[in-house]
Design a protein around this motif. Sequence first.
Motif, mmCIF file in Angstrom:
data_model
loop_
_atom_site.group_PDB
_atom_site.id
_atom_site.type_symbol
_atom_site.label_atom_id
_atom_site.label_comp_id
_atom_site.label_asym_id
_atom_site.label_seq_id
_atom_site.Cartn_x
_atom_site.Cartn_y
_atom_site.Cartn_z
ATOM 1 N N LYS A 19 0.826 -1.219 0.000
ATOM 2 C CA LYS A 19 0.000 0.000 0.000
ATOM 3 C C LYS A 19 0.856 1.263 0.000
ATOM 4 C CE LYS A 19 -4.095 -1.708 2.346
ATOM 5 N NZ LYS A 19 -4.713 -1.774 3.660
ATOM 6 N N VAL B 280 -0.552 -17.687 9.168
ATOM 7 C CA VAL B 280 0.082 -16.572 8.446
ATOM 8 C C VAL B 280 0.543 -15.525 9.437
ATOM 9 C CG1 VAL B 280 -2.127 -15.373 8.054
ATOM 10 C CG2 VAL B 280 -0.209 -14.951 6.506
ATOM 11 N N SER B 281 1.645 -14.864 9.111
ATOM 12 C CA SER B 281 2.117 -13.755 9.950
ATOM 13 C C SER B 281 2.928 -12.794 9.100
ATOM 14 C CB SER B 281 2.977 -14.271 11.110
ATOM 15 O OG SER B 281 4.145 -14.883 10.597
ATOM 16 N N VAL B 282 3.014 -11.562 9.597
ATOM 17 C CA VAL B 282 3.764 -10.498 8.907
ATOM 18 C C VAL B 282 4.630 -9.784 9.938
ATOM 19 C CG1 VAL B 282 3.545 -8.337 7.607
ATOM 20 C CG2 VAL B 282 1.996 -10.240 7.123
ATOM 21 N N ALA C 140 -0.129 -4.211 7.942
ATOM 22 C CA ALA C 140 -1.166 -3.279 7.471
ATOM 23 C C ALA C 140 -0.793 -2.573 6.173
ATOM 24 C CB ALA C 140 -1.517 -2.260 8.566
ATOM 25 N N ILE C 141 0.092 -3.168 5.357
ATOM 26 C CA ILE C 141 0.386 -2.608 4.022
ATOM 27 C C ILE C 141 0.066 -3.623 2.917
ATOM 28 C CG2 ILE C 141 2.084 -0.897 4.813
ATOM 29 C CD1 ILE C 141 4.305 -2.853 3.808
ATOM 30 N N GLY C 142 -0.653 -4.678 3.282
ATOM 31 C CA GLY C 142 -1.139 -5.606 2.253
ATOM 32 C C GLY C 142 -0.358 -6.898 2.097
ATOM 33 N N GLY D 206 -0.028 -9.547 4.305
ATOM 34 C CA GLY D 206 -0.812 -10.697 4.751
ATOM 35 C C GLY D 206 -1.882 -11.056 3.730
ATOM 36 N N ARG D 207 -2.577 -10.046 3.220
ATOM 37 C CA ARG D 207 -3.607 -10.277 2.197
ATOM 38 C C ARG D 207 -2.986 -10.963 0.971
ATOM 39 N NH1 ARG D 207 -8.599 -7.919 0.622
ATOM 40 N NH2 ARG D 207 -8.555 -6.608 2.485
ATOM 41 N N ASN E 95 -8.001 -11.011 18.170
ATOM 42 C CA ASN E 95 -7.140 -10.575 17.060
ATOM 43 C C ASN E 95 -8.000 -9.916 15.974
ATOM 44 O OD1 ASN E 95 -5.010 -10.212 15.336
ATOM 45 N ND2 ASN E 95 -4.319 -12.328 15.377
ATOM 46 N N HIS F 35 -7.765 -7.342 13.889
ATOM 47 C CA HIS F 35 -7.241 -7.019 12.556
ATOM 48 C C HIS F 35 -7.205 -8.273 11.681
ATOM 49 C CE1 HIS F 35 -6.368 -3.022 13.668
ATOM 50 N NE2 HIS F 35 -5.304 -3.279 14.416
ATOM 51 N N LYS G 252 -10.756 -9.373 10.663
ATOM 52 C CA LYS G 252 -11.287 -8.502 9.596
ATOM 53 C C LYS G 252 -10.705 -8.916 8.242
ATOM 54 C CE LYS G 252 -11.514 -3.746 7.920
ATOM 55 N NZ LYS G 252 -11.010 -4.076 6.591
ATOM 56 N N TYR H 58 -9.497 -11.873 7.346
ATOM 57 C CA TYR H 58 -10.022 -13.172 6.916
ATOM 58 C C TYR H 58 -11.460 -13.036 6.394
ATOM 59 C CZ TYR H 58 -6.025 -14.869 9.688
ATOM 60 O OH TYR H 58 -4.771 -15.087 10.210
HETATM 61 C C1 LIG Z 1 -2.805 -10.496 11.014
HETATM 62 C C2 LIG Z 1 -1.731 -10.273 9.976
HETATM 63 C C3 LIG Z 1 -1.284 -11.592 9.389
HETATM 64 C C4 LIG Z 1 -2.349 -9.440 8.829
HETATM 65 O O1 LIG Z 1 -1.368 -9.191 7.866
HETATM 66 P P1 LIG Z 1 -1.080 -7.683 7.405
HETATM 67 O O2 LIG Z 1 -0.096 -7.727 6.303
HETATM 68 O O3 LIG Z 1 -0.743 -6.864 8.591
HETATM 69 O O4 LIG Z 1 -2.516 -7.289 6.862
HETATM 70 P P2 LIG Z 1 -2.881 -6.521 5.518
HETATM 71 O O5 LIG Z 1 -2.074 -5.294 5.384
HETATM 72 O O6 LIG Z 1 -2.882 -7.476 4.400
HETATM 73 O O7 LIG Z 1 -4.311 -6.072 5.983
HETATM 74 C C5 LIG Z 1 -5.443 -6.417 5.373
HETATM 75 C C6 LIG Z 1 -6.605 -5.833 6.161
HETATM 76 O O8 LIG Z 1 -6.559 -6.145 7.545
HETATM 77 C C7 LIG Z 1 -6.651 -4.945 8.313
HETATM 78 N N1 LIG Z 1 -5.461 -4.840 9.150
HETATM 79 C C8 LIG Z 1 -4.541 -5.808 9.315
HETATM 80 N N2 LIG Z 1 -3.622 -5.414 10.207
HETATM 81 C C9 LIG Z 1 -3.945 -4.176 10.607
HETATM 82 C C10 LIG Z 1 -3.350 -3.265 11.503
HETATM 83 N N3 LIG Z 1 -2.244 -3.570 12.189
HETATM 84 N N4 LIG Z 1 -3.925 -2.062 11.663
HETATM 85 C C11 LIG Z 1 -5.042 -1.769 10.977
HETATM 86 N N5 LIG Z 1 -5.644 -2.611 10.126
HETATM 87 C C12 LIG Z 1 -5.107 -3.797 9.929
HETATM 88 C C13 LIG Z 1 -6.743 -3.794 7.417
HETATM 89 O O9 LIG Z 1 -8.020 -3.254 7.671
HETATM 90 C C14 LIG Z 1 -6.655 -4.346 6.051
HETATM 91 O O10 LIG Z 1 -7.813 -4.100 5.349
HETATM 92 P P3 LIG Z 1 -7.765 -3.230 4.008
HETATM 93 O O11 LIG Z 1 -6.813 -3.938 3.085
HETATM 94 O O12 LIG Z 1 -9.180 -3.258 3.553
HETATM 95 O O13 LIG Z 1 -7.255 -1.895 4.447
HETATM 96 C C15 LIG Z 1 -0.526 -9.494 10.553
HETATM 97 O O14 LIG Z 1 -0.944 -8.247 11.023
HETATM 98 C C16 LIG Z 1 0.212 -10.256 11.649
HETATM 99 O O15 LIG Z 1 1.092 -11.049 11.362
HETATM 100 N N6 LIG Z 1 -0.101 -9.999 12.917
HETATM 101 C C17 LIG Z 1 0.618 -10.644 14.031
HETATM 102 C C18 LIG Z 1 0.560 -12.158 13.966
HETATM 103 C C19 LIG Z 1 -0.865 -12.635 13.798
HETATM 104 O O16 LIG Z 1 -1.764 -12.125 14.422
HETATM 105 N N7 LIG Z 1 -1.042 -13.618 12.902
HETATM 106 C C20 LIG Z 1 -2.347 -14.178 12.642
HETATM 107 C C21 LIG Z 1 -2.638 -15.258 13.616
HETATM 108 S S1 LIG Z 1 -4.200 -16.043 13.272
#
Ligand SMILES: CC(C)(COP(=O)(O)OP(=O)(O)OC[C@H]1O[C@@H](n2cnc3c(N)ncnc32)[C@H](O)[C@@H]1OP(=O)(O)O)[C@@H](O)C(=O)NCCC(=O)NCCS
Length: 190
Positions: free
Chosen positions: A7, A99-101, A107-109, A111-112, A139, A141, A144, A146
């Motif tokens: 993003k 999955v993890s980031v 929040a820059i795309g 994980g998606r 969790n 974020h 949302k 998923y």
């Molecule tokens: C959960 C996780 C995998 C999501 O991956 P990510 O790259 O951060 O998420 P994305 O940027 O692809 O986000 C996609 C959507 O989720 C939301 N989102 C995810 N993380 C967010 C954050 N930290 N803050 C705000 N919104 C967030 C956004 O609304 C976004 O929606 P949009 O594309 O419509 O704006 C990542 O944040 C993570 O690794 N977290 C810690 C470990 C974890 O929780 N793993 C999952 C265990 S089930």
Amino acid sequence: MFIRSAKDGREFTIRTPTAKDAEHIIHYSSTLFLSTDQVLTMPEEYTITTAAEETWINNLTNNPNALVLIAELAHQTIGLLFFTAQTKKKNAHTGEFGVSVHPAYQAIGVGRALIETLIEWAKLHPRIEKLTLQVFTTNTHAIKLYRDLGFIEEGRHVKAIKQAGGQYIDILQMYLWLADSPDQKKPLPG
Ligand SMILES: CC(C)(COP(=O)(O)OP(=O)(O)OC[C@H]1O[C@@H](n2cnc3c(N)ncnc32)[C@H](O)[C@@H]1OP(=O)(O)O)[C@@H](O)C(=O)NCCC(=O)NCCS
């Protein structure tokens, strides 16, 4: 290998790792576990050796019913996804992923993009029809993301998690059904 735009405009790649990536993945995972209490593993429980990580990578990448993906930016591992199908004939059409980031790249795309890559792979797979995952109900974020990708809640493991501070948390079970199409996947022989 796929190139995707974040993003914020930066480009990252998604690819299958090799054993040579073991050290990078260990470093990445150590950082991740220190950054969040929303995953099962606690930092002190993550004690894997490089040799064991290499074996894990080799086992998954040599298994046609598994997928492991890393996201990379500037030669650094910034995301990880792994999926394994179930192994009995009656449940081999299903499999679970995690999955993890990296905290600095959330929040820059990324994980998606990792999950979308899994979904495309699973749609082309001859057997996989149902993707499942587990996520802590706290969790928000992740839940949302998923839901946005079409995953549906199918159950809840009550008080399955007890956080370090003593707080009980439910685990949400979610799924994505892939196979409602005219060319629905065939049952396994036998
Ligand atoms: C959960 C996780 C995998 C999501 O991956 P990510 O790259 O951060 O998420 P994305 O940027 O692809 O986000 C996609 C959507 O989720 C939301 N989102 C995810 N993380 C967010 C954050 N930290 N803050 C705000 N919104 C967030 C956004 O609304 C976004 O929606 P949009 O594309 O419509 O704006 C990542 O944040 C993570 O690794 N977290 C810690 C470990 C974890 O929780 N793993 C999952 C265990 S089930």
